[in-house]
Design a protein around this motif. Structure first.
Motif, PDB file in Angstrom:
ATOM      1  N   VAL A   2      -7.386  16.525   8.313  1.00  0.00           N
ATOM      2  CA  VAL A   2      -7.915  15.518   7.397  1.00  0.00           C
ATOM      3  C   VAL A   2      -9.408  15.367   7.658  1.00  0.00           C
ATOM      4  N   LEU A   3     -10.205  15.610   6.631  1.00  0.00           N
ATOM      5  CA  LEU A   3     -11.644  15.439   6.757  1.00  0.00           C
ATOM      6  C   LEU A   3     -11.971  13.946   6.849  1.00  0.00           C
TER       7      LEU A   3
ATOM      8  N   GLY B 258      -5.730  -3.979  11.276  1.00  0.00           N
ATOM      9  CA  GLY B 258      -5.161  -4.240   9.963  1.00  0.00           C
ATOM     10  C   GLY B 258      -4.134  -3.194   9.576  1.00  0.00           C
ATOM     11  N   ALA B 259      -3.761  -3.201   8.303  1.00  0.00           N
ATOM     12  CA  ALA B 259      -2.713  -2.303   7.811  1.00  0.00           C
ATOM     13  C   ALA B 259      -3.315  -1.176   6.970  1.00  0.00           C
ATOM     14  N   ILE B 260      -2.712  -0.001   7.085  1.00  0.00           N
ATOM     15  CA  ILE B 260      -3.099   1.170   6.292  1.00  0.00           C
ATOM     16  C   ILE B 260      -1.928   1.504   5.378  1.00  0.00           C
ATOM     17  N   ILE B 261      -2.208   1.594   4.079  1.00  0.00           N
ATOM     18  CA  ILE B 261      -1.152   1.881   3.104  1.00  0.00           C
ATOM     19  C   ILE B 261      -1.574   3.089   2.271  1.00  0.00           C
ATOM     20  N   PHE B 262      -0.756   4.120   2.238  1.00  0.00           N
ATOM     21  CA  PHE B 262      -1.012   5.294   1.409  1.00  0.00           C
ATOM     22  C   PHE B 262      -0.325   5.092   0.052  1.00  0.00           C
ATOM     23  N   THR B 263      -1.079   5.277  -1.033  1.00  0.00           N
ATOM     24  CA  THR B 263      -0.567   4.925  -2.358  1.00  0.00           C
ATOM     25  C   THR B 263      -0.479   6.085  -3.342  1.00  0.00           C
ATOM     26  N   ASP B 264      -1.385   7.054  -3.256  1.00  0.00           N
ATOM     27  CA  ASP B 264      -1.421   8.137  -4.238  1.00  0.00           C
ATOM     28  C   ASP B 264      -1.604   9.466  -3.549  1.00  0.00           C
ATOM     29  N   ILE B 265      -0.817  10.442  -3.970  1.00  0.00           N
ATOM     30  CA  ILE B 265      -0.945  11.803  -3.447  1.00  0.00           C
ATOM     31  C   ILE B 265      -1.370  12.697  -4.602  1.00  0.00           C
ATOM     32  N   ASN B 266      -2.559  13.246  -4.487  1.00  0.00           N
ATOM     33  CA  ASN B 266      -3.124  14.083  -5.546  1.00  0.00           C
ATOM     34  C   ASN B 266      -2.987  15.541  -5.143  1.00  0.00           C
ATOM     35  N   LEU B 267      -2.076  16.240  -5.813  1.00  0.00           N
ATOM     36  CA  LEU B 267      -1.802  17.629  -5.452  1.00  0.00           C
ATOM     37  C   LEU B 267      -2.918  18.570  -5.852  1.00  0.00           C
ATOM     38  N   ILE B 268      -3.630  18.223  -6.925  1.00  0.00           N
ATOM     39  CA  ILE B 268      -4.779  19.023  -7.362  1.00  0.00           C
ATOM     40  C   ILE B 268      -5.946  18.052  -7.521  1.00  0.00           C
ATOM     41  N   SER B 269      -6.702  17.919  -6.469  1.00  0.00           N
ATOM     42  CA  SER B 269      -7.807  16.971  -6.453  1.00  0.00           C
ATOM     43  C   SER B 269      -8.898  17.396  -7.429  1.00  0.00           C
ATOM     44  N   GLY B 270      -9.617  16.409  -7.977  1.00  0.00           N
ATOM     45  CA  GLY B 270     -10.747  16.725  -8.845  1.00  0.00           C
ATOM     46  C   GLY B 270     -11.777  17.573  -8.120  1.00  0.00           C
ATOM     47  N   MET B 271     -12.358  18.516  -8.820  1.00  0.00           N
ATOM     48  CA  MET B 271     -13.295  19.450  -8.200  1.00  0.00           C
ATOM     49  C   MET B 271     -14.626  19.517  -8.934  1.00  0.00           C
ATOM     50  N   GLU B 272     -15.070  18.380  -9.496  1.00  0.00           N
ATOM     51  CA  GLU B 272     -16.396  18.339 -10.089  1.00  0.00           C
ATOM     52  C   GLU B 272     -17.438  18.570  -8.993  1.00  0.00           C
ATOM     53  N   GLN B 273     -18.678  18.807  -9.389  1.00  0.00           N
ATOM     54  CA  GLN B 273     -19.707  19.210  -8.424  1.00  0.00           C
ATOM     55  C   GLN B 273     -19.864  18.258  -7.250  1.00  0.00           C
ATOM     56  N   THR B 274     -19.728  16.948  -7.494  1.00  0.00           N
ATOM     57  CA  THR B 274     -19.917  15.983  -6.411  1.00  0.00           C
ATOM     58  C   THR B 274     -18.611  15.256  -6.092  1.00  0.00           C
ATOM     59  N   SER B 275     -17.496  15.928  -6.278  1.00  0.00           N
ATOM     60  CA  SER B 275     -16.188  15.319  -6.037  1.00  0.00           C
ATOM     61  C   SER B 275     -15.971  15.084  -4.549  1.00  0.00           C
ATOM     62  N   PHE B 276     -14.925  14.329  -4.239  1.00  0.00           N
ATOM     63  CA  PHE B 276     -14.613  14.021  -2.845  1.00  0.00           C
ATOM     64  C   PHE B 276     -14.386  15.297  -2.032  1.00  0.00           C
ATOM     65  N   LEU B 277     -13.786  16.314  -2.642  1.00  0.00           N
ATOM     66  CA  LEU B 277     -13.539  17.565  -1.928  1.00  0.00           C
ATOM     67  C   LEU B 277     -14.840  18.127  -1.379  1.00  0.00           C
ATOM     68  N   PHE B 278     -15.849  18.230  -2.231  1.00  0.00           N
ATOM     69  CA  PHE B 278     -17.111  18.837  -1.809  1.00  0.00           C
ATOM     70  C   PHE B 278     -17.941  17.884  -0.945  1.00  0.00           C
ATOM     71  N   GLN B 279     -17.876  16.583  -1.238  1.00  0.00           N
ATOM     72  CA  GLN B 279     -18.601  15.622  -0.414  1.00  0.00           C
ATOM     73  C   GLN B 279     -18.108  15.661   1.034  1.00  0.00           C
ATOM     74  N   GLN B 280     -16.798  15.560   1.203  1.00  0.00           N
ATOM     75  CA  GLN B 280     -16.256  15.492   2.559  1.00  0.00           C
ATOM     76  C   GLN B 280     -16.363  16.829   3.285  1.00  0.00           C
ATOM     77  N   ALA B 281     -16.197  17.933   2.554  1.00  0.00           N
ATOM     78  CA  ALA B 281     -16.258  19.253   3.189  1.00  0.00           C
ATOM     79  C   ALA B 281     -17.678  19.606   3.624  1.00  0.00           C
TER      80      ALA B 281
END
Length: 994
Positions: free
Chosen positions: A317-318, A413-436
């Motif tokens: 996990v990044l 505090g509490a951590i709650i996981f709510t959404d699982i995105n199997l194909i994450s958005g891949m726009e130029q500044t998306s979370f995938l590219f920001q975190q990577a």
């Protein structure tokens, strides 16, 4: 600054922008592993110094892999599938565009496929992927693309035509297991999670039950199926969870939708059922979840990468990103039901801010990473995913759970996981590219006497402020390494190949990055005259279009990275004080020259807003702040390398970011002159478009694409533009009457008197209002009565950042307002055009999904012009289609996946003869205004005569990934793809300066 200092700075810039191909090695339980390969964005001297200072082994990498690949002669064929039936198909097109941009290379060929909303399948050209929305081409697919009779026919084709499929369909059929099941049926390898696991994870209700079973805290929810829901049962659910049945706040969302579309807030049982029925009636989903609203919580999102081998999964996990909804004081329209919706996610405004890593306690961040990794494993996910959730501090959380042993409870505090995105958005500044892009942040300490290292690191000492001198005194240097866009996407594909025996050999040999990420050999020297050509891309500023400017600049920068012979440096023009009025901004030459410009490392560009970029710049030069999360980042790096060390295709991280460097605009322009750089201006409005920046560059002989200072100044002033073109009335170029009013006069004069005066002078009862000297996308509204004018003037007076949808008498979308408010406003007659309706469903006998009555015979167009002064050439116009009112909204202009542009104009609307006359008139306008390089002209055109009624001319037009300029360039023969288009503009600037 002394000339000698600048000369030294220029020399150091030449050294530091030199690129090398090398790796970092790190001892680990698994032995020596490749850690880093610099890309063209890296500054080699700094990487070298960091390597020596860290006592890390340096070795040239990739050569052996390249030789094997050459011997094998194998090109990996990737099938990119986008579109789909969900409302997120426009975002799917954005993702496909980004993936195509960064994957295509000599050793990897991408073929594009499209699924329409009726699940019809097509093989499309890559040019279609650059359309703004699927509606741009849906209605003409039968003539443009190769169609498949059935989805099975598509799968059979893919089985023989490609090696592996990369699905980028968001929502239904992409993340629910539909396309995966189809590919599995015909044994077609694909990237991502299998069909059964997709079905389980995509359905929010099923996923919540499974998470609960696995021991995770979940959000209490109520499932609505069909329109007939037991109201009493829902009331009991409200009471059980201590929510007021009459007014308690809840979230209503599709069970099988993405994380943005259709999500809304409701109050009480009745409103909840109304919202649930709306979701079902709109066809988004037939199952809806009602969840408690998590008050006082903070939303986060985390990218998970699997770096394991074979059946041994190793999900890493990044560093997560915190999503902060923002309201800027009383001037903003605060929404009680504010959520991270589609608009906030995909349109860059200050309504949302991202923080990577989150501003959470360290134990919370560590547990988010641990929990997301466990979820990835236990749910059987593959290759990559994005997992969203909430952190609820103890102080602000009323949330309770049934078991104290549930995962997600921390001391903080509490951590709650709510959404699982199997194909994450891949726009130029998306979370995938920001975190990577920011895997490791290292704070290095050097000996003060180690002048060789320090001179490399702090080469602009004469330019630096006290923050940098403090760093020099402390001998501290901060560096960040990570994946480029290309590297992370290829890493995901190579990992997917490991699951398929026939592709395993490819994954072992094909580790080379294409030209956009490759760097020059280690032993190549660099000089100002023999080396790569320098390009400074500048964006930002302080106008209301600064966020669009960030999108434009980022897109230009990433596209120009494709060229070996260019060294491209992204630069942020910082805003002036937010307290300054628009009349004061940039008035004094000295003030302008003292504006701040930051040169940016790779990862700092990938931000949501210019404010985030600026904050990151300030933080980067404060190593004490950076050190706080250094251990977290090192943990991410160690986790990644534990898995990546076993993969031959991984040849290292290819980003090595150093600290951003702060200049005054004067110093920055001097530096551009010294290193013979071309400046690519992407600053919309303000000094970027009114001739100021152009004049300053001209004074130093620094070339730039686009019109010169005088032409820019004229076109920025909409009244001056009309005056300059008024004599062309007999040549088919018409202008619109205008009335300019001071903001102060609008405040002081009775609204009814102003309205009566305006309608009498302009001889029209419906008016268009817009800023006199701003861009084309903010503050533009249709006014039908004095009440509308009163609302608009009040918004100016209160400095509102936006006017909510449907506040005026005629239906409209959100109206973003200029900030600060303009000093002068233009009023002009509103030009009526006939509505154009585009549908993806072929409804008439000819198979066309385009409807236009054509009573008025006028349509709105936008068209790019390129070339040299006096011989400008008109590209093919695009007919603009308004979806949310009578004025194109900010989203329709600049938000990818929103807004329809018909390029070229369909023959059913405009004949070829009329189109040619229209282009001649556009060229006449461009040459009359002495435009050069490139610009965009907005106008109305008569579809019979080709006469043009000019709206405005943009000398620094939007250059976002979905800009119409790219659509139009791709219509040319031969077509100009984005990187070719921006290179052509750059070359035009060079020709002008010779």
């Amino acid at each position: 600054m002394a000339t000698s200092s600048l000369a030294g700075a220029a020399s150091n810039f030449a050294v530091l922008r030199r690129t090398e191909t090398r790796s970092f090695s790190s001892s680990s339980p698994g032995g020596s592993v490749k850690l880093f390969r610099s890309a063209s964005t890296c500054r080699a001297a700094r990487v070298s110094a960091l390597t020596r200072a860290s006592s890390r082994e340096v070795a040239v990498v990739g050569g052996g892999a390249a030789e094997k690949a050459k011997e094998k002669g194998r090109v990996l064929k990737v099938g990119l599938i986008c579109g789909g039936p969900s409302a997120e198909r426009g975002i799917s097109l954005n993702s496909a565009r980004s993936v195509l941009d960064h994957l295509q290379g000599d050793d990897l060929h991408v073929s594009c496929y499209y699924i329409d909303c009726n699940l019809n399948a097509y093989a499309i050209s890559s040019a279609q992927v650059y359309s703004n929305t699927p509606n741009d081409f849906d209605f003409k697919l039968e003539s443009l693309a190769q169609s498949f009779q059935t989805l099975d026919d598509l799968a059979k084709h893919l089985a023989t035509a490609v090696d592996i499929v990369f699905p980028v369909i968001h929502g239904q059929f992409g993340e629910d297991g539909g396309v995966q099941e189809l590919l599995e049926k015909y044994n077609v390898p694909f990237v991502g999670t299998g069909s059964n696991e997709c079905r389980q994870a995509f359905d929010k209700h099923k996923a919540s039950l499974e998470l609960r079973k696995l021991g995770f805290i979940t959000v209490p929810s109520f499932l609505v199926q069909g329109h007939e829901t037991n109201k009493s049962e829902l009331s009991e659910w409200f009471i059980k969870h201590q929510i007021d049945p009459n007014s308690g706040k809840v979230v209503v969302k599709p069970t099988r939708g993405g994380s943005s579309i259709g999500v809304r807030v409701a109050y009480g049982v009745n409103d909840s059922l109304v919202k649930a029925n709306e979701i079902m009636s709109e066809g988004i989903d037939n199952k809806v979840l009602i969840e408690i609203f998590l008050e006082g919580g903070s939303e986060f999102t985390a990218i998970v990468l699997d770096v394991g081998s074979g059946s041994d999964h190793c999900p890493v996990v990044l560093l997560p990103t915190e999503v902060e909804l923002q309201f800027r004081g009383a001037n903003d329209v605060k929404e009680n039901d504010a959520i991270f919706n589609y608009r906030r996610k995909y349109l860059p405004t200050q309504q949302v801010a991202y923080h990577t890593p989150p501003r959470f306690p360290l134990d919370v961040i560590e547990n988010i990473r641990k929990g997301a990794s466990l979820l990835f494993q236990w749910l059987g996910l593959q290759d990559f995913a994005r997992i969203d959730g909430w952190y609820l501090p103890n102080s602000g959380s009323k949330f309770s759970a049934s078991s104290e042993s549930e995962f997600g409870r921390t001391e903080s505090g509490a951590i709650i996981f709510t959404d699982i995105n199997l194909i994450s958005g891949m726009e130029q500044t998306s979370f995938l590219f920001q975190q990577a892009s920011k895997v490791l942040l290292d704070v290095m300490m050097f000996c003060k006497h180690d002048t060789d290292h320090l001179n490399h690191f702090l080469f602009m000492h004469d330019c630096m402020d006290n923050s940098y001198r403090s760093l020099l005194e402390k001998a501290i240097y901060v560096i960040q390494v990570g994946f480029s866009h290309t590297n992370i996407l290829r890493s995901i594909i190579h990992h997917a190949c490991l699951r398929f025996p026939n592709l395993a050999s490819i994954s072992r040999i094909s580790g080379q990055l294409p030209s956009r990420s490759k760097s020059l050999p280690l032993n190549k020297s660099f000089s100002l005259h023999e080396g790569a050509r320098k390009v400074f891309v500048i964006f930002g500023g302080d106008t209301s279009e600064r966020q669009v400017s960030l999108m434009s600049g980022t897109n230009v920068w990433l596209n120009l990275l494709a060229f070996h012979d260019l060294e491209v440096m992204p630069c942020l023009l910082s805003p002036t004080s937010e307290c300054a009025s628009s009349a004061d901004i940039g008035k004094k030459a000295d003030d302008v020259m003292n504006r701040t410009v930051w040169s940016l490392p790779y990862s700092l560009v990938l931000r949501h807003t210019t404010e985030e970029v600026l904050d990151a710049c300030v933080e980067a030069i404060e190593p004490e702040r950076a050190a706080i999360t250094s251990n977290l980042r090192k943990k991410v790096m160690n986790d990644l390398m534990e898995g990546l060390k076993d993969h031959n295709w991984f040849t290292g991280f290819d980003i090595a970011d150093d600290v951003p460097v702060k200049f005054s605009l004067r110093q920055w322009i001097k530096l551009a002159k010294e290193v013979q750089a071309t400046v690519f201006i992407a600053v919309h409005g303000g000094i970027g478009e009114d001739g100021t920046l152009q004049s300053l560059l001209d004074a130093e002989g620094v070339p730039y694409p686009g019109p010169g200072a005088m032409a820019s100044k004229t076109c920025m002033d909409k009244v001056a533009t009309s005056v300059a073109l008024k004599h062309l009335a007999n040549s088919g170029v018409l202008t619109i009457n205008k009335d300019v009013r001071k903001k102060a006069d609008l405040f002081n004069k009775p609204v009814n008197d102003t309205w009566h005066d305006l309608t009498w002078k302009l001889q029209c009862q419906t008016l268009c209002v817009k800023p006199a000297k701003d861009g084309c996308s903010t503050g533009v509204a249709r006014l039908c009565c004095s009440e509308d004018l009163a609302i608009y003037v009040k918004a100016l007076e209160d400095c509102l950042l936006r006017i909510p949808p449907n506040s005026l008498s005629k239906a409209h979308g959100m109206i973003e307002m200029p900030n600060p408010p303009p000093e002068h406003l233009i009023f002009e007659p509103f030009i009526e055009t006939d509505e154009i309706i585009v549908t993806s469903k072929f409804e008439d006998s000819s198979g066309h999904g385009l409807t236009w009555k054509g009573h008025s015979r006028w349509v709105e167009i936008t068209v790019g012009v390129i070339g040299k002064r006096g011989s400008m050439y008109s590209l093919s116009p695009s007919v603009t289609v308004k979806e949310s009112g009578d004025i194109l909204s900010l989203e329709e202009k600049f938000q990818g996946g929103t807004g329809i542009n018909l390029t070229p104009p369909p023959l059913s609307i405009m004949s070829e003869n009329a189109l040619n006359r229209c282009k001649q008139h556009i060229e006449l306008i461009a040459n009359t205004l002495q435009l050069e390089g490139f610009s965009r002209i907005d106008a109305f055109v008569n579809v019979d005569s080709g006469e043009v009624l000019i709206i405005e001319v943009n000398t620094v037009p939007g250059m976002t990934p979905s800009t119409v300029l790219i659509h139009q360039a791709l219509v040319e023969q031969p077509p100009l793809y984005p990187h070719q288009f921006f290179r052509k503009l750059l070359d035009l600037a060079s020709e002008r300066s010779m």
